[in-house]
Design an enzyme around this catalytic site. Structure first.
Site, PDB file in Angstrom:
ATOM      1  N   SER A  44      26.971  39.054  32.519  1.00 16.34           N
ATOM      2  CA  SER A  44      25.112  40.099  32.322  1.00 16.34           C
ATOM      3  C   SER A  44      24.860  39.623  30.892  1.00 16.34           C
ATOM      4  O   SER A  44      23.674  40.000  30.687  1.00 16.34           O
ATOM      5  CB  SER A  44      26.428  41.730  32.343  1.00 16.34           C
ATOM      6  OG  SER A  44      27.218  41.369  33.984  1.00 16.34           O
ATOM      7  N   TYR A 133      34.352  38.465  39.653  1.00 18.61           N
ATOM      8  CA  TYR A 133      34.184  39.448  38.452  1.00 18.61           C
ATOM      9  C   TYR A 133      33.740  40.402  39.122  1.00 18.61           C
ATOM     10  O   TYR A 133      32.524  40.277  39.991  1.00 18.61           O
ATOM     11  CB  TYR A 133      32.868  38.999  37.689  1.00 18.61           C
ATOM     12  CG  TYR A 133      31.966  39.673  36.833  1.00 18.61           C
ATOM     13  CD1 TYR A 133      32.001  40.530  36.332  1.00 18.61           C
ATOM     14  CD2 TYR A 133      31.299  38.803  36.423  1.00 18.61           C
ATOM     15  CE1 TYR A 133      31.937  41.441  35.827  1.00 18.61           C
ATOM     16  CE2 TYR A 133      30.121  40.038  35.811  1.00 18.61           C
ATOM     17  CZ  TYR A 133      30.014  41.455  34.985  1.00 18.61           C
ATOM     18  OH  TYR A 133      29.172  41.471  34.422  1.00 18.61           O
ATOM     19  N   LYS A 161      38.164  40.100  36.335  1.00 20.97           N
ATOM     20  CA  LYS A 161      37.958  40.780  35.578  1.00 20.97           C
ATOM     21  C   LYS A 161      37.134  41.976  35.794  1.00 20.97           C
ATOM     22  O   LYS A 161      36.094  41.910  36.590  1.00 20.97           O
ATOM     23  CB  LYS A 161      36.351  40.195  34.439  1.00 20.97           C
ATOM     24  CG  LYS A 161      35.396  40.481  33.770  1.00 20.97           C
ATOM     25  CD  LYS A 161      34.100  39.594  32.712  1.00 20.97           C
ATOM     26  CE  LYS A 161      32.786  40.260  32.946  1.00 20.97           C
ATOM     27  NZ  LYS A 161      32.647  41.599  32.416  1.00 20.97           N
ATOM     28  N   THR A 163      35.216  45.143  35.807  1.00 20.10           N
ATOM     29  CA  THR A 163      34.450  46.344  34.854  1.00 20.10           C
ATOM     30  C   THR A 163      34.972  46.943  34.898  1.00 20.10           C
ATOM     31  O   THR A 163      33.536  47.829  35.766  1.00 20.10           O
ATOM     32  CB  THR A 163      33.586  45.344  34.764  1.00 20.10           C
ATOM     33  OG1 THR A 163      33.892  44.237  33.807  1.00 20.10           O
ATOM     34  CG2 THR A 163      32.871  45.752  33.464  1.00 20.10           C
ATOM     35  N   GLY A 185      37.247  44.487  31.647  1.00 16.66           N
ATOM     36  CA  GLY A 185      35.704  44.452  31.634  1.00 16.66           C
ATOM     37  C   GLY A 185      34.884  45.503  30.180  1.00 16.66           C
ATOM     38  O   GLY A 185      33.401  46.206  29.890  1.00 16.66           O
ATOM     39  N   ASP A 187      34.008  47.751  27.249  1.00 14.16           N
ATOM     40  CA  ASP A 187      34.971  47.502  25.086  1.00 14.16           C
ATOM     41  C   ASP A 187      35.445  48.758  25.089  1.00 14.16           C
ATOM     42  O   ASP A 187      35.996  48.895  24.386  1.00 14.16           O
ATOM     43  CB  ASP A 187      34.185  46.929  24.895  1.00 14.16           C
ATOM     44  CG  ASP A 187      32.874  45.854  25.435  1.00 14.16           C
ATOM     45  OD1 ASP A 187      33.509  45.489  26.436  1.00 14.16           O
ATOM     46  OD2 ASP A 187      32.161  45.030  25.080  1.00 14.16           O
ATOM     47  N   GLU A 188      34.657  49.775  25.417  1.00  8.52           N
ATOM     48  CA  GLU A 188      35.331  51.376  24.622  1.00  8.52           C
ATOM     49  C   GLU A 188      36.111  51.720  25.172  1.00  8.52           C
ATOM     50  O   GLU A 188      36.433  53.197  24.940  1.00  8.52           O
ATOM     51  CB  GLU A 188      33.822  52.364  25.403  1.00  8.52           C
ATOM     52  CG  GLU A 188      33.022  52.091  26.375  1.00  8.52           C
ATOM     53  CD  GLU A 188      32.593  51.036  27.186  1.00  8.52           C
ATOM     54  OE1 GLU A 188      32.433  49.934  26.498  1.00  8.52           O
ATOM     55  OE2 GLU A 188      31.043  51.877  27.629  1.00  8.52           O
ATOM     56  N   SER A 204      30.677  43.071  25.614  1.00  6.06           N
ATOM     57  CA  SER A 204      29.428  41.584  25.159  1.00  6.06           C
ATOM     58  C   SER A 204      29.283  42.552  23.291  1.00  6.06           C
ATOM     59  O   SER A 204      29.434  41.561  22.915  1.00  6.06           O
ATOM     60  CB  SER A 204      28.707  43.079  25.898  1.00  6.06           C
ATOM     61  OG  SER A 204      28.343  44.317  25.500  1.00  6.06           O
TER      62      SER A 204
HETATM   63  C1  NAY Z   1      29.642  40.633  30.992  1.00  2.00           C
HETATM   64  O1  NAY Z   1      29.161  39.712  32.175  1.00  2.00           O
HETATM   65  O2  NAY Z   1      28.674  40.167  30.115  1.00  2.00           O
HETATM   66  C2  NAY Z   1      30.391  41.404  30.968  1.00  2.00           C
HETATM   67  O3  NAY Z   1      30.326  42.594  32.188  1.00  2.00           O
HETATM   68  C3  NAY Z   1      30.930  42.088  30.217  1.00  2.00           C
HETATM   69  C4  NAY Z   1      31.584  43.587  29.957  1.00  2.00           C
HETATM   70  C5  NAY Z   1      30.006  44.153  29.385  1.00  2.00           C
HETATM   71  N1  NAY Z   1      29.580  44.990  30.755  1.00  2.00           N
HETATM   72  C6  NAY Z   1      28.216  44.730  30.764  1.00  2.00           C
HETATM   73  C7  NAY Z   1      27.197  45.444  31.931  1.00  2.00           C
HETATM   74  O4  NAY Z   1      27.415  44.937  29.953  1.00  2.00           O
HETATM   75  O5  NAY Z   1      30.519  44.497  27.584  1.00  2.00           O
HETATM   76  C8  NAY Z   1      30.662  45.237  28.850  1.00  2.00           C
HETATM   77  C9  NAY Z   1      29.601  46.463  27.976  1.00  2.00           C
HETATM   78  O6  NAY Z   1      28.258  45.895  27.748  1.00  2.00           O
HETATM   79  C10 NAY Z   1      30.390  47.116  27.006  1.00  2.00           C
HETATM   80  O7  NAY Z   1      31.361  47.626  27.510  1.00  2.00           O
HETATM   81  C11 NAY Z   1      29.391  48.571  26.508  1.00  2.00           C
HETATM   82  O8  NAY Z   1      29.334  49.216  27.406  1.00  2.00           O
END
Ligand code: NAY
Length: 288
Positions: A44, A133, A161, A163, A185, A187-188, A204
């Protein structure tokens, strides 16, 4: 394959073309400065679902060429066109990606039989390991423990993964499948997931905050929870500010303030106005 993986962002120019030099800088920054264990490519955060198949292939090539064997590489190949997913899976496998990953098929509200068939069909034709995923908030696809168990019957499916903010389900999956890889998935919520003994995380914000993510993960594994909590607190202050200002755009601006040509987002994502660019620079100064 465990550890901290950056969900790699991608650098685009004003026309939405992949900026190769910028993408190479992003890869180097993640490996050399953030010192993450691996890269999750075309997820994503890489704006995968906005790209053509040719652009996705180009990104796979550039990242592998720049990273070589410095870190582990996971290729996100999921696409609604299953033939495209298979083609991308073969392509990334030939390039030497350590595993592939595919988002659960979305938009048409597929039932579970269709989801399972999607993965098994891909894996009949792609000679690599697969990480599911799962991101229900974006796909609308939520799976139960029993459904994960059915997917895991395919031995080529080595993990997920995960999330989602469902720590009950996460604990159940961990308990039921000690040998499968679970990547957190969000980060917080890294510390909370690490306490439940996940094998790693894919995120991300690790593009700019990977070192803190590694510290949180390692401290949690050593049982040093209070110290890990302090770092998660600063991390979450940073993430809250990033989310309020625009997730991927702000990560890109922070990278630019660090000398990395992270470029623009691809339409229809909008880019930051001048005030938000300034705010992103302030965020970088405050936390990094
Ligand atoms: C991806 O495929 O890039 C991800 O899903 C990584 C996970 C991130 N989810 C999204 C939707 O971006 O890192 C998380 C997210 O950005 C972070 O926790 C902030 O909410």
């Amino acid at each position: 394959m465990n550890g901290i993986y950056t969900a790699l962002i991608c650098s685009f120019d004003e026309k939405g073309k992949v900026n190769e030099a910028g993408l190479r800088e992003i890869v180097r920054h993640n490996i050399d400065v953030q010192q993450v264990d691996g890269l999750y490519v075309n997820g994503s955060s890489g704006e995968n679902f906005l790209m053509s198949a040719d652009q996705k292939k180009k990104v796979f090539e550039i990242v592998k060429d720049e990273a070589k064997n410095d870190v582990k590489l996971i290729a996100q190949i999921g696409a609604l066109d299953i033939d495209e997913a298979i083609e991308l899976g073969r392509f990334a496998t030939e390039l030497g990606y350590d595993a592939v990953s595919a988002v659960t098929p979305f938009y048409y509200r597929f039932d579970f039989d269709e989801v399972r068939d999607y993965y098994n069909t891909i894996l009949e034709q792609v000679d690599n390991k697969m990480i599911i995923y799962s991101i229900p908030a974006l796909t609308g696809v939520s799976m139960s423990l029993g459904q994960f168990a059915e997917l895991f019957e395919n031995e080529k499916i080595i993990g997920v993964k995960f999330t989602a903010p469902d720590f009950f389900l996460l604990e159940r999956i961990r308990h039921a499948f000690p040998d499968k890889l679970i990547f957190s998935g969000f980060d917080e919520m890294l510390l909370s997931a690490a306490v439940l003994d996940v094998d790693g995380a894919i995120g991300s914000t690790f593009n700019v905050n990977g070192r803190r993510a590694k510290q949180i993960f390692e401290l949690a594994q050593e049982g040093r929870i209070k110290e890990a909590r302090e770092i998660q607190k600063v991390t979450n202050d940073l993430i809250a500010d990033i989310l309020a200002n625009g997730l991927y755009q702000t990560i890109k601006e922070i990278l630019k303030s660090r000398g990395v040509d992270a470029g623009l987002c691809k339409k229809p994502m909008k880019n930051l106005d001048a005030d938000r660019v300034k705010k992103a620079q302030e965020i970088a100064k405050t936390y990094l």
